[in-house]
Design a protein around this motif. Structure first.
Motif, PDB file in Angstrom:
ATOM      1  N   LEU A  80       0.838  -1.203   0.000  1.00  0.00           N
ATOM      2  CA  LEU A  80       0.000   0.000   0.000  1.00  0.00           C
ATOM      3  C   LEU A  80       0.874   1.256   0.000  1.00  0.00           C
ATOM      4  N   PRO A  81       0.402   2.340  -0.649  1.00  0.00           N
ATOM      5  CA  PRO A  81       1.114   3.621  -0.550  1.00  0.00           C
ATOM      6  C   PRO A  81       1.149   4.049   0.919  1.00  0.00           C
ATOM      7  N   PRO A  82       2.198   4.744   1.365  1.00  0.00           N
ATOM      8  CA  PRO A  82       2.362   5.116   2.784  1.00  0.00           C
ATOM      9  C   PRO A  82       1.129   5.736   3.432  1.00  0.00           C
ATOM     10  N   LYS A  83       0.525   6.726   2.790  1.00  0.00           N
ATOM     11  CA  LYS A  83      -0.622   7.413   3.391  1.00  0.00           C
ATOM     12  C   LYS A  83      -1.804   6.460   3.533  1.00  0.00           C
ATOM     13  N   ARG A  84      -2.031   5.652   2.499  1.00  0.00           N
ATOM     14  CA  ARG A  84      -3.146   4.706   2.529  1.00  0.00           C
ATOM     15  C   ARG A  84      -2.914   3.646   3.603  1.00  0.00           C
ATOM     16  N   ARG A  85      -1.674   3.229   3.753  1.00  0.00           N
ATOM     17  CA  ARG A  85      -1.334   2.228   4.769  1.00  0.00           C
ATOM     18  C   ARG A  85      -1.573   2.801   6.167  1.00  0.00           C
ATOM     19  N   THR A  86      -1.227   4.066   6.351  1.00  0.00           N
ATOM     20  CA  THR A  86      -1.441   4.729   7.647  1.00  0.00           C
ATOM     21  C   THR A  86      -2.921   4.771   7.991  1.00  0.00           C
ATOM     22  N   ILE A  87      -3.729   5.173   7.017  1.00  0.00           N
ATOM     23  CA  ILE A  87      -5.176   5.253   7.225  1.00  0.00           C
ATOM     24  C   ILE A  87      -5.752   3.875   7.543  1.00  0.00           C
ATOM     25  N   PHE A  88      -5.314   2.870   6.804  1.00  0.00           N
ATOM     26  CA  PHE A  88      -5.810   1.513   7.022  1.00  0.00           C
ATOM     27  C   PHE A  88      -5.476   1.034   8.434  1.00  0.00           C
ATOM     28  N   LYS A  89      -4.253   1.252   8.879  1.00  0.00           N
ATOM     29  CA  LYS A  89      -3.839   0.794  10.209  1.00  0.00           C
ATOM     30  C   LYS A  89      -4.567   1.561  11.315  1.00  0.00           C
ATOM     31  N   MET A  90      -4.793   2.863  11.090  1.00  0.00           N
ATOM     32  CA  MET A  90      -5.522   3.653  12.088  1.00  0.00           C
ATOM     33  C   MET A  90      -6.937   3.114  12.255  1.00  0.00           C
ATOM     34  N   SER A  91      -7.520   2.672  11.150  1.00  0.00           N
ATOM     35  CA  SER A  91      -8.883   2.136  11.192  1.00  0.00           C
ATOM     36  C   SER A  91      -8.919   0.735  11.770  1.00  0.00           C
ATOM     37  N   ARG A  92      -8.059  -0.157  11.241  1.00  0.00           N
ATOM     38  CA  ARG A  92      -8.132  -1.565  11.614  1.00  0.00           C
ATOM     39  C   ARG A  92      -7.409  -1.893  12.916  1.00  0.00           C
ATOM     40  N   GLU A  93      -6.276  -1.267  13.164  1.00  0.00           N
ATOM     41  CA  GLU A  93      -5.491  -1.616  14.350  1.00  0.00           C
ATOM     42  C   GLU A  93      -5.809  -0.735  15.556  1.00  0.00           C
ATOM     43  N   LYS A  94      -6.120   0.536  15.306  1.00  0.00           N
ATOM     44  CA  LYS A  94      -6.423   1.440  16.418  1.00  0.00           C
ATOM     45  C   LYS A  94      -7.922   1.586  16.650  1.00  0.00           C
ATOM     46  N   GLY A  95      -8.708   1.099  15.700  1.00  0.00           N
ATOM     47  CA  GLY A  95     -10.162   1.161  15.857  1.00  0.00           C
ATOM     48  C   GLY A  95     -10.743   2.551  15.736  1.00  0.00           C
ATOM     49  N   MET A  96     -10.044   3.443  15.061  1.00  0.00           N
ATOM     50  CA  MET A  96     -10.510   4.818  14.915  1.00  0.00           C
ATOM     51  C   MET A  96     -11.594   4.915  13.854  1.00  0.00           C
ATOM     52  N   THR A  97     -12.524   5.846  14.051  1.00  0.00           N
ATOM     53  CA  THR A  97     -13.572   6.083  13.063  1.00  0.00           C
ATOM     54  C   THR A  97     -13.001   6.923  11.927  1.00  0.00           C
ATOM     55  N   TYR A  98     -13.740   6.961  10.824  1.00  0.00           N
ATOM     56  CA  TYR A  98     -13.285   7.760   9.683  1.00  0.00           C
ATOM     57  C   TYR A  98     -13.192   9.236  10.055  1.00  0.00           C
ATOM     58  N   ASP A  99     -14.140   9.694  10.872  1.00  0.00           N
ATOM     59  CA  ASP A  99     -14.118  11.098  11.326  1.00  0.00           C
ATOM     60  C   ASP A  99     -12.860  11.382  12.137  1.00  0.00           C
ATOM     61  N   GLN A 100     -12.532  10.481  13.058  1.00  0.00           N
ATOM     62  CA  GLN A 100     -11.349  10.660  13.898  1.00  0.00           C
ATOM     63  C   GLN A 100     -10.063  10.664  13.068  1.00  0.00           C
ATOM     64  N   ILE A 101     -10.004   9.754  12.104  1.00  0.00           N
ATOM     65  CA  ILE A 101      -8.822   9.674  11.231  1.00  0.00           C
ATOM     66  C   ILE A 101      -8.695  10.953  10.414  1.00  0.00           C
ATOM     67  N   GLY A 102      -9.823  11.429   9.896  1.00  0.00           N
ATOM     68  CA  GLY A 102      -9.809  12.651   9.092  1.00  0.00           C
ATOM     69  C   GLY A 102      -9.318  13.847   9.877  1.00  0.00           C
ATOM     70  N   LYS A 103      -9.800  13.970  11.108  1.00  0.00           N
ATOM     71  CA  LYS A 103      -9.385  15.104  11.942  1.00  0.00           C
ATOM     72  C   LYS A 103      -7.899  15.035  12.286  1.00  0.00           C
ATOM     73  N   GLU A 104      -7.412  13.818  12.606  1.00  0.00           N
ATOM     74  CA  GLU A 104      -6.008  13.674  12.977  1.00  0.00           C
ATOM     75  C   GLU A 104      -5.072  13.930  11.800  1.00  0.00           C
ATOM     76  N   LEU A 105      -5.502  13.534  10.610  1.00  0.00           N
ATOM     77  CA  LEU A 105      -4.642  13.701   9.435  1.00  0.00           C
ATOM     78  C   LEU A 105      -4.937  14.984   8.655  1.00  0.00           C
ATOM     79  N   GLY A 106      -5.990  15.688   9.056  1.00  0.00           N
ATOM     80  CA  GLY A 106      -6.320  16.939   8.380  1.00  0.00           C
ATOM     81  C   GLY A 106      -6.913  16.736   6.991  1.00  0.00           C
ATOM     82  N   ILE A 107      -7.698  15.665   6.826  1.00  0.00           N
ATOM     83  CA  ILE A 107      -8.345  15.390   5.543  1.00  0.00           C
ATOM     84  C   ILE A 107      -9.822  15.127   5.788  1.00  0.00           C
ATOM     85  N   SER A 108     -10.606  15.161   4.717  1.00  0.00           N
ATOM     86  CA  SER A 108     -12.049  14.974   4.869  1.00  0.00           C
ATOM     87  C   SER A 108     -12.399  13.509   5.138  1.00  0.00           C
TER      88      SER A 108
END
Length: 198
Positions: free
Chosen positions: A134-162
């Motif tokens: 996976l590309p680095p950014k996509r891999r980060t998002i995937f791990k935040m969702s699957r391994e940390k259990g973060m919601t899409y909203d939480q991931i978006g806020k932390e990474l500064g994306i929608s």
């Protein structure tokens, strides 16, 4: 019979099947039934499901006989159909709890403890390689969702994306990983990959 003669004979049988010759179809079935059954069993880990898959594959061949290309490898064509139908079946099973439990139970019975250790090692290696593809950014998002259990909203806020961008990246990541596993179908216990990751 030489390899060339066998190939020529098979092409003749395929040509006859295209024309609707049932006897030629039965001959091809007899030639490949054990191979296709064995391949299905390797992927599905269930004799019952492998037997049904064998029948489904050849039924599809007969139904689509007019679209067959006698110039192409019939063997490769059969294996491609079988692989695709098996993965469709497994993906459906992964979304059906009753099917998932039944198939996983059957596959668990097929292995002894030592086999399971090897399988787990294969699983972890393929999982690691899939993540790294996976590309680095996509891999980060995937791990935040699957391994940390973060919601899409939480991931978006932390990474500064929608949130929609997060969702889009997750969908692309899942598609990439599924395709990666399909390309590595030779790995034993493919079912484990599908059921445990997603």
């Amino acid at each position: 019979m030489s390899v060339n003669q066998a190939a020529h004979s098979e092409k003749l049988l395929v040509k006859q099947v295209i024309a609707g010759n049932e006897k030629a179809f039965i001959k091809l079935y007899d030639i490949y039934k054990n191979k296709i059954y064995g391949y299905s069993l390797k992927l599905l880990k269930s004799r019952v499901n492998a037997e049904e898959m064998l029948q489904d594959v050849f039924m599809k061949v007969w139904q689509k006989r007019e679209t067959l290309d006698e110039a192409l490898s019939f063997k490769s064509f059969l294996y491609t159909i079988t692989r695709n139908k098996c993965f469709d079946f497994l993906e459906k099973a992964a979304n059906d709890e009753k099917m998932k439990r039944a198939i996983f139970y059957q596959s668990q019975k097929s292995f002894v403890a030592s086999d399971k250790q090897v399988i787990e090692a294969d699983f972890m290696r393929i999982k690691r390689e899939a993540y790294e593809s996976l590309p680095p950014k996509r891999r980060t998002i995937f791990k935040m969702s699957r391994e940390k259990g973060m919601t899409y909203d939480q991931i978006g806020k932390e990474l500064g994306i929608s949130t929609s961008t997060v969702k889009s990246q997750m969908n692309k990541a899942l598609e990439t990983l599924r395709n990666y596993f399909k390309e590595h179908q030779d790995v034993s216990f493919t079912l484990l990959l599908i059921l445990k990751i997603f």
